[in-house]
Design an enzyme around this catalytic site. Structure first.
Site, PDB file in Angstrom:
ATOM      1  CE  LYS A  26      40.730  50.527  45.107  1.00  0.00           C
ATOM      2  NZ  LYS A  26      40.118  50.234  45.992  1.00  0.00           N
ATOM      3  NE  ARG A  38      45.276  51.196  49.158  1.00  0.00           N
ATOM      4  CZ  ARG A  38      45.471  50.043  48.406  1.00  0.00           C
ATOM      5  NH1 ARG A  38      45.850  50.154  47.124  1.00  0.00           N
ATOM      6  NH2 ARG A  38      44.337  49.322  48.827  1.00  0.00           N
ATOM      7  NE  ARG A  60      38.554  41.060  47.417  1.00  0.00           N
ATOM      8  CZ  ARG A  60      39.252  42.593  47.106  1.00  0.00           C
ATOM      9  NH1 ARG A  60      38.705  43.219  46.424  1.00  0.00           N
ATOM     10  NH2 ARG A  60      39.911  43.078  48.414  1.00  0.00           N
ATOM     11  NE  ARG A  93      43.376  40.506  47.840  1.00  0.00           N
ATOM     12  CZ  ARG A  93      43.023  41.870  47.672  1.00  0.00           C
ATOM     13  NH1 ARG A  93      42.354  42.294  46.764  1.00  0.00           N
ATOM     14  NH2 ARG A  93      42.965  42.906  48.278  1.00  0.00           N
ATOM     15  NE  ARG A 104      42.572  45.082  52.236  1.00  0.00           N
ATOM     16  CZ  ARG A 104      42.227  43.930  51.729  1.00  0.00           C
ATOM     17  NH1 ARG A 104      41.888  43.270  51.962  1.00  0.00           N
ATOM     18  NH2 ARG A 104      41.296  43.993  50.511  1.00  0.00           N
TER      19      ARG A 104
HETATM   20  P1  ADP Z   1      38.410  46.664  44.991  1.00  0.00           P
HETATM   21  O1  ADP Z   1      39.342  46.517  43.573  1.00  0.00           O
HETATM   22  O2  ADP Z   1      37.978  47.997  45.066  1.00  0.00           O
HETATM   23  O3  ADP Z   1      38.881  46.464  46.696  1.00  0.00           O
HETATM   24  P2  ADP Z   1      36.696  45.053  43.597  1.00  0.00           P
HETATM   25  O4  ADP Z   1      36.094  45.257  43.089  1.00  0.00           O
HETATM   26  O5  ADP Z   1      37.760  43.772  43.437  1.00  0.00           O
HETATM   27  O6  ADP Z   1      36.726  45.942  44.797  1.00  0.00           O
HETATM   28  O7  ADP Z   1      35.194  44.080  44.708  1.00  0.00           O
HETATM   29  C1  ADP Z   1      34.877  43.708  45.807  1.00  0.00           C
HETATM   30  C2  ADP Z   1      34.132  42.891  45.870  1.00  0.00           C
HETATM   31  O8  ADP Z   1      32.768  43.023  46.077  1.00  0.00           O
HETATM   32  C3  ADP Z   1      34.346  41.705  45.036  1.00  0.00           C
HETATM   33  O9  ADP Z   1      33.615  40.207  45.268  1.00  0.00           O
HETATM   34  C4  ADP Z   1      32.744  42.050  43.911  1.00  0.00           C
HETATM   35  O10 ADP Z   1      32.542  40.990  43.149  1.00  0.00           O
HETATM   36  C5  ADP Z   1      32.267  42.704  44.399  1.00  0.00           C
HETATM   37  N1  ADP Z   1      31.494  44.405  43.789  1.00  0.00           N
HETATM   38  C6  ADP Z   1      32.547  45.080  43.241  1.00  0.00           C
HETATM   39  N2  ADP Z   1      31.352  45.684  42.697  1.00  0.00           N
HETATM   40  C7  ADP Z   1      30.180  45.889  43.015  1.00  0.00           C
HETATM   41  C8  ADP Z   1      28.754  46.117  43.141  1.00  0.00           C
HETATM   42  N3  ADP Z   1      28.509  46.902  41.781  1.00  0.00           N
HETATM   43  N4  ADP Z   1      28.107  45.583  43.235  1.00  0.00           N
HETATM   44  C9  ADP Z   1      28.158  44.312  43.980  1.00  0.00           C
HETATM   45  N5  ADP Z   1      29.231  44.183  44.268  1.00  0.00           N
HETATM   46  C10 ADP Z   1      30.049  43.998  43.819  1.00  0.00           C
HETATM   47  P1  AMP Z   2      44.232  45.972  46.698  1.00  0.00           P
HETATM   48  O1  AMP Z   2      44.672  45.141  45.892  1.00  0.00           O
HETATM   49  O2  AMP Z   2      44.365  47.431  46.596  1.00  0.00           O
HETATM   50  O3  AMP Z   2      42.839  46.397  48.424  1.00  0.00           O
HETATM   51  O4  AMP Z   2      45.477  46.366  48.107  1.00  0.00           O
HETATM   52  C1  AMP Z   2      46.542  44.754  48.950  1.00  0.00           C
HETATM   53  C2  AMP Z   2      47.335  45.629  49.878  1.00  0.00           C
HETATM   54  O5  AMP Z   2      48.282  45.607  48.657  1.00  0.00           O
HETATM   55  C3  AMP Z   2      46.476  46.495  50.337  1.00  0.00           C
HETATM   56  O6  AMP Z   2      46.460  46.318  51.569  1.00  0.00           O
HETATM   57  C4  AMP Z   2      48.113  47.049  50.864  1.00  0.00           C
HETATM   58  O7  AMP Z   2      49.455  46.306  51.870  1.00  0.00           O
HETATM   59  C5  AMP Z   2      48.959  46.815  49.728  1.00  0.00           C
HETATM   60  N1  AMP Z   2      49.053  48.207  48.533  1.00  0.00           N
HETATM   61  C6  AMP Z   2      48.410  47.901  47.501  1.00  0.00           C
HETATM   62  N2  AMP Z   2      48.607  49.431  46.772  1.00  0.00           N
HETATM   63  C7  AMP Z   2      49.276  49.525  47.534  1.00  0.00           C
HETATM   64  C8  AMP Z   2      49.563  51.771  47.414  1.00  0.00           C
HETATM   65  N3  AMP Z   2      49.770  52.688  46.410  1.00  0.00           N
HETATM   66  N4  AMP Z   2      50.489  51.693  48.353  1.00  0.00           N
HETATM   67  C9  AMP Z   2      50.243  51.402  49.370  1.00  0.00           C
HETATM   68  N5  AMP Z   2      50.537  49.646  49.913  1.00  0.00           N
HETATM   69  C10 AMP Z   2      49.609  49.027  48.747  1.00  0.00           C
END
Ligand code: ADP
Ligand code: AMP
Length: 218
Positions: free
Chosen positions: A13, A88, A127, A160, A171
């Site tokens: 995302k 969420r 990541r 992270r 999660r």
């Molecule tokens: P989210 O915001 O849904 O938690 P991220 O955008 O942070 O996900 O992506 C999670 C991990 O996957 C990151 O390390 C990112 O670089 C990798 N990633 C994202 N999209 C792709 C893809 N299409 N193919 C391979 N790796 C990806």
């Molecule tokens: P994310 O960066 O989206 O993976 O979020 C990291 C963490 O932040 C999650 O595991 C939750 O603990 C908290 N968080 C982020 N967005 C929300 C949301 N909309 N509702 C509740 N918790 C959230």
């Protein structure tokens, strides 16, 4: 264009939100990023959220609803927004509906990025994130040009604290039990645009933009 990006943690995302920000010219609103900033600043909100985040649970609805309420009415969202990681829960979705009625706006599409659980774990444990601008990388599949440094601002890349396998499992559990009902909710409103997330990032972006052009979602 008012978009929601929906999908489990690690679906991509944030990666797609950053690309769409540039293509569509509207800002990314990531509650995860907002909470991490609040923690870094040591605010009361950040302190209240910390234990939930570290254990992979959702933080209480009221905290994130307030964050979005303050942000979504601001000037830079006048032309639209990309919600990343919000809503969420059903309570958050209800609160968003109310905010949008107040602003006289509607959601154009809810983009669901579809990825398997095994791929999610692989993505999250590899990541790397830029602490300054929030750009994400993957140590294997999306490495930065210079190891350990952000391509955009040269800041140090960090892993992270919640990107460990046990936390990912909790999660994913939270996603299934609390977030997945939203797919049906938005599907029943004809807003859902499902895209393949298990393909390279450019292809995912293409899938989203093609779907939006065809009016999928709405
Ligand atoms: P989210 O915001 O849904 O938690 P991220 O955008 O942070 O996900 O992506 C999670 C991990 O996957 C990151 O390390 C990112 O670089 C990798 N990633 C994202 N999209 C792709 C893809 N299409 N193919 C391979 N790796 C990806
Ligand atoms: P994310 O960066 O989206 O993976 O979020 C990291 C963490 O932040 C999650 O595991 C939750 O603990 C908290 N968080 C982020 N967005 C929300 C949301 N909309 N509702 C509740 N918790 C959230």
């Amino acid at each position: 264009m008012n978009l929601i990006l929906y999908g489990p943690p690690g679906a991509g995302k944030g990666t797609q939100a950053k690309r769409l920000e540039t293509t569509l010219g509207v800002p990314q609103l990531s509650t995860g990023d907002m909470l991490r900033i609040a923690r870094r600043e040591g605010s009361e909100l950040g302190q209240r959220a910390a234990a939930f985040m570290d254990s992979g649970q959702l933080v209480p609805d009221s905290l994130v609803i307030d964050l979005i309420r303050h942000r979504i009415g601001s000037k830079d969202c006048a032309g639209g927004f990309i919600l990343d990681g919000f809503p969420r829960t059903v309570a958050q979705a209800d609160a968003l509906d109310e905010m949008l009625v107040g602003l006289g706006r509607t959601i154009d599409a809810v983009v669901s990025i579809e990825v398997s659980d095994d791929e999610i774990v692989r993505r999250i444990v590899g990541r790397l994130s830029c602490g300054a601008c929030g750009t994400v990388y993957h140590e294997m599949s999306m490495p930065p040009r210079v190891p350990g440094q952000c391509d955009h601002d040269g800041s140090v890349l960090v892993q992270r604290a919640d990107d460990t396998e046990p936390t990912v499992r909790s999660r994913l559990g939270a996603f299934r039990s609390q977030t997945s009902p939203l797919k049906e909710l938005y599907g029943s409103r004809g807003l859902l645009l499902e895209v393949r997330g298990d393909v390279p990032p450019d292809e995912v972006t293409r899938g989203i933009l093609t779907g939006l052009r065809h009016g999928d979602g709405r």
